[in-house]
Motif scaffolding. Sequence first.
Motif, PDB file in Angstrom:
ATOM      1  N   THR A 171       0.426  -2.962  -9.030  1.00  0.00           N
ATOM      2  CA  THR A 171      -0.431  -2.808  -7.857  1.00  0.00           C
ATOM      3  C   THR A 171       0.005  -3.789  -6.770  1.00  0.00           C
ATOM      4  O   THR A 171       0.796  -4.697  -7.027  1.00  0.00           O
ATOM      5  N   TRP A 199       0.835  -1.199   0.000  1.00  0.00           N
ATOM      6  CA  TRP A 199       0.000   0.000   0.000  1.00  0.00           C
ATOM      7  C   TRP A 199       0.873   1.254   0.000  1.00  0.00           C
ATOM      8  O   TRP A 199       0.593   2.219  -0.707  1.00  0.00           O
ATOM      9  N   TRP A 254      13.004   2.146  -8.733  1.00  0.00           N
ATOM     10  CA  TRP A 254      13.506   1.600  -7.471  1.00  0.00           C
ATOM     11  C   TRP A 254      13.363   0.087  -7.469  1.00  0.00           C
ATOM     12  O   TRP A 254      14.286  -0.619  -7.050  1.00  0.00           O
ATOM     13  N   ARG A 269      -4.238   4.378  -6.851  1.00  0.00           N
ATOM     14  CA  ARG A 269      -4.217   2.981  -6.409  1.00  0.00           C
ATOM     15  C   ARG A 269      -3.293   2.092  -7.239  1.00  0.00           C
ATOM     16  O   ARG A 269      -3.504   0.898  -7.369  1.00  0.00           O
ATOM     17  N   ALA A 273       1.187   1.724  -8.223  1.00  0.00           N
ATOM     18  CA  ALA A 273       2.501   2.101  -7.693  1.00  0.00           C
ATOM     19  C   ALA A 273       2.915   3.464  -8.235  1.00  0.00           C
ATOM     20  O   ALA A 273       2.706   3.771  -9.412  1.00  0.00           O
ATOM     21  N   TYR A 274       3.487   4.296  -7.361  1.00  0.00           N
ATOM     22  CA  TYR A 274       4.047   5.575  -7.770  1.00  0.00           C
ATOM     23  C   TYR A 274       5.029   5.330  -8.912  1.00  0.00           C
ATOM     24  O   TYR A 274       5.821   4.377  -8.865  1.00  0.00           O
ATOM     25  N   THR A 275       5.005   6.171  -9.900  1.00  0.00           N
ATOM     26  CA  THR A 275       5.930   6.032 -11.029  1.00  0.00           C
ATOM     27  C   THR A 275       7.371   5.948 -10.542  1.00  0.00           C
ATOM     28  O   THR A 275       8.153   5.131 -11.031  1.00  0.00           O
ATOM     29  N   ALA A 276       7.730   6.753  -9.572  1.00  0.00           N
ATOM     30  CA  ALA A 276       9.110   6.769  -9.067  1.00  0.00           C
ATOM     31  C   ALA A 276       9.511   5.453  -8.402  1.00  0.00           C
ATOM     32  O   ALA A 276      10.707   5.167  -8.279  1.00  0.00           O
ATOM     33  N   ARG A 277       8.557   4.655  -7.974  1.00  0.00           N
ATOM     34  CA  ARG A 277       8.884   3.369  -7.345  1.00  0.00           C
ATOM     35  C   ARG A 277       9.348   2.340  -8.381  1.00  0.00           C
ATOM     36  O   ARG A 277      10.074   1.410  -8.043  1.00  0.00           O
ATOM     37  N   ASP A 322       3.591   1.813  -1.387  1.00  0.00           N
ATOM     38  CA  ASP A 322       4.212   2.051  -2.692  1.00  0.00           C
ATOM     39  C   ASP A 322       3.265   2.753  -3.663  1.00  0.00           C
ATOM     40  O   ASP A 322       3.663   3.083  -4.774  1.00  0.00           O
ATOM     41  N   CYS A 323       2.013   2.945  -3.257  1.00  0.00           N
ATOM     42  CA  CYS A 323       0.986   3.390  -4.200  1.00  0.00           C
ATOM     43  C   CYS A 323       0.593   4.857  -4.014  1.00  0.00           C
ATOM     44  O   CYS A 323       0.793   5.453  -2.964  1.00  0.00           O
ATOM     45  N   ASP A 324       0.000   5.396  -5.070  1.00  0.00           N
ATOM     46  CA  ASP A 324      -0.473   6.779  -5.070  1.00  0.00           C
ATOM     47  C   ASP A 324      -2.004   6.796  -5.003  1.00  0.00           C
ATOM     48  O   ASP A 324      -2.633   5.736  -4.934  1.00  0.00           O
TER      49      ASP A 324
END
Length: 140
Positions: free
Chosen positions: A73, A13, A29, A20, A22-26, A15-17
């Motif tokens: 997700t 959770w 990573w 709903r 994952a954040y693009t920046a993740r 890791d998400c924006d």
Amino acid sequence: MAEPFTHEIRVTWGDCDPARIAYTARLPWFALDAINAWWEAHLGGDGWYQLELDHNIGTPFVHLSMDFRAPVTPRHRLICEVWPTRLGERSITFAVHATQNDVLCFEGTFTCVFVIANQFKSQPAPPHLRQIIAPMVREG
């Protein structure tokens, strides 16, 4: 030809924006985490940290390229396949393909150069690393 190395990531959770996913920046990573796991698997447990501090070998990135194919997700584990696609005189390029539930989510290429860590000076790929990496290089 060696099979790709597989690294599993538990997307959470956090890791998400708000959309709903994952954040693009993740996503970079996750790819970098998988590449570090590749090093650890092939160097007897040593990853970037040990290369840098214990062996004075740095591998800073000089190029990252990613294509996003499907949302990431927390519904499924993210399975990252990693393999070297090129071993140059002073650099290494990795491919990472990440899937969830057999759907390609992202793919990318990641190029590092070899440096003498405490001098941040370019160096050829150390022979002992070249010996490990060379048999695993495969295109695409």
